[in-house]
Design a protein around this motif. Structure first.
Motif, PDB file in Angstrom:
ATOM      1  N   THR A 177     -21.728 -75.919 -19.624  1.00  0.00           N
ATOM      2  CA  THR A 177     -21.197 -77.316 -19.720  1.00  0.00           C
ATOM      3  C   THR A 177     -20.969 -78.107 -18.403  1.00  0.00           C
ATOM      4  O   THR A 177     -20.872 -77.227 -17.554  1.00  0.00           O
ATOM      5  CB  THR A 177     -19.814 -77.112 -20.668  1.00  0.00           C
ATOM      6  N   GLY A 178     -21.194 -79.243 -18.396  1.00  0.00           N
ATOM      7  CA  GLY A 178     -20.669 -80.056 -17.271  1.00  0.00           C
ATOM      8  C   GLY A 178     -19.566 -80.452 -16.928  1.00  0.00           C
ATOM      9  O   GLY A 178     -19.236 -81.123 -15.853  1.00  0.00           O
ATOM     10  N   SER A 179     -18.413 -79.691 -17.731  1.00  0.00           N
ATOM     11  CA  SER A 179     -16.973 -80.098 -17.295  1.00  0.00           C
ATOM     12  C   SER A 179     -16.726 -79.427 -16.333  1.00  0.00           C
ATOM     13  O   SER A 179     -16.980 -78.283 -15.773  1.00  0.00           O
ATOM     14  CB  SER A 179     -16.553 -79.627 -18.747  1.00  0.00           C
ATOM     15  N   PRO A 180     -15.486 -79.858 -15.620  1.00  0.00           N
ATOM     16  CA  PRO A 180     -14.871 -79.284 -14.452  1.00  0.00           C
ATOM     17  C   PRO A 180     -14.400 -77.874 -14.869  1.00  0.00           C
ATOM     18  O   PRO A 180     -13.692 -77.579 -15.572  1.00  0.00           O
ATOM     19  CB  PRO A 180     -13.607 -80.150 -14.238  1.00  0.00           C
ATOM     20  N   LEU A 181     -14.897 -77.012 -13.434  1.00  0.00           N
ATOM     21  CA  LEU A 181     -14.778 -75.539 -13.614  1.00  0.00           C
ATOM     22  C   LEU A 181     -13.714 -75.066 -12.645  1.00  0.00           C
ATOM     23  O   LEU A 181     -13.502 -75.412 -11.844  1.00  0.00           O
ATOM     24  CB  LEU A 181     -16.118 -74.956 -13.332  1.00  0.00           C
ATOM     25  N   TYR A 182     -12.945 -73.937 -13.255  1.00  0.00           N
ATOM     26  CA  TYR A 182     -12.147 -73.131 -12.493  1.00  0.00           C
ATOM     27  C   TYR A 182     -12.707 -71.888 -12.362  1.00  0.00           C
ATOM     28  O   TYR A 182     -13.248 -71.141 -13.595  1.00  0.00           O
ATOM     29  CB  TYR A 182     -10.853 -72.975 -13.042  1.00  0.00           C
ATOM     30  N   ARG A 183     -13.158 -71.088 -11.244  1.00  0.00           N
ATOM     31  CA  ARG A 183     -13.743 -69.894 -11.140  1.00  0.00           C
ATOM     32  C   ARG A 183     -13.187 -68.785 -10.599  1.00  0.00           C
ATOM     33  O   ARG A 183     -12.513 -69.151  -9.596  1.00  0.00           O
ATOM     34  CB  ARG A 183     -15.257 -70.297 -10.292  1.00  0.00           C
ATOM     35  N   ALA A 184     -13.200 -67.687 -11.247  1.00  0.00           N
ATOM     36  CA  ALA A 184     -12.876 -66.397 -10.883  1.00  0.00           C
ATOM     37  C   ALA A 184     -14.085 -65.419 -10.307  1.00  0.00           C
ATOM     38  O   ALA A 184     -15.138 -65.618 -11.127  1.00  0.00           O
ATOM     39  CB  ALA A 184     -11.857 -65.744 -11.787  1.00  0.00           C
ATOM     40  N   ASP A 185     -13.677 -64.716  -9.485  1.00  0.00           N
ATOM     41  CA  ASP A 185     -14.715 -63.714  -8.961  1.00  0.00           C
ATOM     42  C   ASP A 185     -14.330 -62.434  -8.536  1.00  0.00           C
ATOM     43  O   ASP A 185     -13.023 -62.515  -8.365  1.00  0.00           O
ATOM     44  CB  ASP A 185     -15.944 -64.170  -8.026  1.00  0.00           C
ATOM     45  N   VAL A 186     -15.109 -61.557  -8.337  1.00  0.00           N
ATOM     46  CA  VAL A 186     -14.765 -60.075  -7.712  1.00  0.00           C
ATOM     47  C   VAL A 186     -14.497 -60.271  -6.170  1.00  0.00           C
ATOM     48  O   VAL A 186     -14.197 -59.169  -5.642  1.00  0.00           O
ATOM     49  CB  VAL A 186     -15.482 -58.964  -8.208  1.00  0.00           C
ATOM     50  N   ARG A 187     -14.913 -61.245  -5.651  1.00  0.00           N
ATOM     51  CA  ARG A 187     -14.902 -61.204  -4.025  1.00  0.00           C
ATOM     52  C   ARG A 187     -14.714 -62.714  -3.662  1.00  0.00           C
ATOM     53  O   ARG A 187     -14.896 -63.720  -4.857  1.00  0.00           O
ATOM     54  CB  ARG A 187     -16.199 -60.822  -3.367  1.00  0.00           C
ATOM     55  N   PRO A 188     -14.071 -62.985  -2.717  1.00  0.00           N
ATOM     56  CA  PRO A 188     -13.596 -64.362  -2.235  1.00  0.00           C
ATOM     57  C   PRO A 188     -14.824 -65.354  -2.305  1.00  0.00           C
ATOM     58  O   PRO A 188     -14.661 -66.740  -1.813  1.00  0.00           O
ATOM     59  CB  PRO A 188     -12.970 -64.552  -0.970  1.00  0.00           C
ATOM     60  N   TRP A 189     -16.034 -64.979  -2.413  1.00  0.00           N
ATOM     61  CA  TRP A 189     -17.329 -65.744  -2.473  1.00  0.00           C
ATOM     62  C   TRP A 189     -18.063 -65.381  -3.443  1.00  0.00           C
ATOM     63  O   TRP A 189     -17.989 -64.378  -4.196  1.00  0.00           O
ATOM     64  CB  TRP A 189     -18.007 -65.492  -1.073  1.00  0.00           C
ATOM     65  N   ASN A 190     -19.130 -66.376  -3.807  1.00  0.00           N
ATOM     66  CA  ASN A 190     -20.023 -66.081  -5.006  1.00  0.00           C
ATOM     67  C   ASN A 190     -20.926 -64.677  -4.996  1.00  0.00           C
ATOM     68  O   ASN A 190     -21.286 -64.544  -3.910  1.00  0.00           O
ATOM     69  CB  ASN A 190     -20.798 -67.295  -5.181  1.00  0.00           C
ATOM     70  N   THR A 191     -20.670 -63.958  -6.074  1.00  0.00           N
ATOM     71  CA  THR A 191     -21.272 -62.633  -6.237  1.00  0.00           C
ATOM     72  C   THR A 191     -22.692 -62.737  -7.300  1.00  0.00           C
ATOM     73  O   THR A 191     -23.074 -61.815  -7.581  1.00  0.00           O
ATOM     74  CB  THR A 191     -20.448 -61.656  -6.632  1.00  0.00           C
ATOM     75  N   ASP A 192     -23.037 -63.974  -7.534  1.00  0.00           N
ATOM     76  CA  ASP A 192     -23.910 -64.080  -8.695  1.00  0.00           C
ATOM     77  C   ASP A 192     -25.347 -64.150  -7.708  1.00  0.00           C
ATOM     78  O   ASP A 192     -25.389 -65.447  -7.230  1.00  0.00           O
ATOM     79  CB  ASP A 192     -23.676 -65.498  -9.545  1.00  0.00           C
ATOM     80  N   PRO A 193     -26.091 -63.594  -7.988  1.00  0.00           N
ATOM     81  CA  PRO A 193     -27.422 -63.739  -7.251  1.00  0.00           C
ATOM     82  C   PRO A 193     -28.058 -65.075  -7.677  1.00  0.00           C
ATOM     83  O   PRO A 193     -29.030 -65.895  -6.743  1.00  0.00           O
ATOM     84  CB  PRO A 193     -28.342 -62.592  -7.791  1.00  0.00           C
ATOM     85  N   ALA A 194     -27.732 -65.772  -8.946  1.00  0.00           N
ATOM     86  CA  ALA A 194     -28.436 -66.814  -9.494  1.00  0.00           C
ATOM     87  C   ALA A 194     -27.636 -68.177  -8.672  1.00  0.00           C
ATOM     88  O   ALA A 194     -28.302 -69.111  -9.160  1.00  0.00           O
ATOM     89  CB  ALA A 194     -28.542 -66.640 -10.747  1.00  0.00           C
ATOM     90  N   GLY A 195     -26.509 -67.771  -8.614  1.00  0.00           N
ATOM     91  CA  GLY A 195     -25.510 -68.905  -7.997  1.00  0.00           C
ATOM     92  C   GLY A 195     -25.819 -69.471  -6.570  1.00  0.00           C
ATOM     93  O   GLY A 195     -26.170 -68.347  -5.696  1.00  0.00           O
ATOM     94  N   PRO A 196     -25.521 -70.442  -6.149  1.00  0.00           N
ATOM     95  CA  PRO A 196     -25.816 -71.296  -4.838  1.00  0.00           C
ATOM     96  C   PRO A 196     -24.467 -70.482  -3.900  1.00  0.00           C
ATOM     97  O   PRO A 196     -23.522 -70.152  -4.306  1.00  0.00           O
ATOM     98  CB  PRO A 196     -25.696 -72.440  -4.760  1.00  0.00           C
ATOM     99  N   PRO A 197     -24.549 -70.072  -2.692  1.00  0.00           N
ATOM    100  CA  PRO A 197     -23.731 -69.368  -1.763  1.00  0.00           C
ATOM    101  C   PRO A 197     -22.502 -70.245  -1.778  1.00  0.00           C
ATOM    102  O   PRO A 197     -21.532 -69.773  -1.366  1.00  0.00           O
ATOM    103  CB  PRO A 197     -24.547 -69.198  -0.445  1.00  0.00           C
ATOM    104  N   GLU A 198     -22.735 -71.569  -1.782  1.00  0.00           N
ATOM    105  CA  GLU A 198     -21.622 -72.644  -1.441  1.00  0.00           C
ATOM    106  C   GLU A 198     -20.562 -72.454  -2.867  1.00  0.00           C
ATOM    107  O   GLU A 198     -19.670 -73.465  -2.573  1.00  0.00           O
ATOM    108  CB  GLU A 198     -22.186 -73.868  -0.949  1.00  0.00           C
ATOM    109  N   THR A 199     -20.927 -72.034  -3.806  1.00  0.00           N
ATOM    110  CA  THR A 199     -20.007 -71.963  -5.144  1.00  0.00           C
ATOM    111  C   THR A 199     -18.593 -71.667  -4.519  1.00  0.00           C
ATOM    112  O   THR A 199     -18.336 -70.714  -4.161  1.00  0.00           O
ATOM    113  CB  THR A 199     -20.537 -71.039  -6.001  1.00  0.00           C
TER     114      THR A 199
END
Length: 281
Positions: A177-199
């Motif tokens: 969805t294009g709605s505003p997101l709140y994001r949790a991850d297992v480290r303080p930076w993006n750990t998704d290989p498909a996601g941009p580093p600046e996430t």
């Protein structure tokens, strides 16, 4: 906060463990399925087996059965996927503040952590919540799996779409969805290989609280069927992913050793996580 959920019946393999993992924290579960037991690509589905599993686990009468027509031959599989999700989401939004979007091969190991993140997402004003999932590729032996990793065998998580959205959210593609997101991850930076580093990551959760996605953890026969009915069916057929999975299943150790030299999404580590009896057909 009133939390509902929806599921789409197609794949029985981890259906029971998935729904049982969050059954206690939701008020209502919309059970969406094609009335003719057809997949998004028009292939037959083991619908009665799926319904039998749901009826047995629904001890509190939370399930709300909503058949429909979702095997539309004039649309491609991803369009049918999105259409069914949007229909089920609208039905689950009735009387809810948030709606859980967990697929039936995803298990939530720690509902306490998930609910805490959802509370903070709600307070932030976000309309959707990204939550990490550990992508399990194949079972090597009971309780031991090949799991998606970084090039140096660190945990890599996936975010196929928000796992919770506010009632009334409009979906764009599958769960996304294009709605505003709140994001949790297992480290303080993006750990998704498909996601941009600046996430942006708003908070960190323990690795053992991430959703377990038993994506390709099946027998060879069940994987072949899944390739036929999935929303990603066309992509998987063209890419030869079934052959790659079969090779990794037969040679897990060499697959792990090749990880530092492999391309993204072909990088794996060996992990021990929760395992469940296969309910597939």
């Amino acid at each position: 906060m009133r939390l509902n959920a929806y599921i789409m019946l197609a794949d029985p393999a981890f259906l029971g463990p998935s729904v049982r993992s969050y059954y206690s924290i939701v008020d209502r579960i919309v059970v969406s399925y094609d009335e003719n037991a057809k997949s998004w690509t028009g292939t037959p589905l083991p619908l009665e087996h799926c319904l039998e599993i749901i009826r047995k686990l629904d001890t509190e009468g939370k399930c709300d059965y909503r058949p429909g027509h979702f095997a539309r031959p004039e649309f491609n599989s991803l369009q049918n996927d999105t259409h069914q999700r949007q229909t089920a989401l609208a039905q689950a939004s009735e009387g809810a503040d948030w709606v859980l979007q967990l697929d039936t091969d995803e298990v939530m190991p720690r509902t306490d952590v998930f609910l805490g993140v959802l509370d903070r997402a709600d307070a932030s004003g976000a309309w959707a919540m990204d939550y990490p999932a550990r992508w399990l590729y194949t079972r090597v032996q009971p309780g031991r799996f090949l799991e998606a990793s970084t090039r140096l065998w660190r945990l890599a998580c996936s975010f196929p779409g928000p796992l919770a959205v506010r009632a009334g959210t409009v979906l764009e593609l599958a769960r996304q969805t294009g709605s505003p997101l709140y994001r949790a991850d297992v480290r303080p930076w993006n750990t998704d290989p498909a996601g941009p580093p600046e996430t942006i990551v708003h908070e960190v959760v323990p690795a053992d609280a991430a959703v377990l996605h038993y994506s390709w953890v099946r027998s060879a026969e069940d994987i072949a069927r899944k390739v036929g009915w999935s929303g990603h069916s066309d992509e998987w057929r063209k890419s030869g992913k079934y052959g790659l999975w079969l090779h990794a299943t037969r040679r897990p150790k060499s697959t792990v050793l090749k990880t530092p030299f492999a391309r993204k999404w072909r990088q794996y580590r060996l992990s021990r996580v929760l395992d469940f009896p296969d309910e597939g057909v």
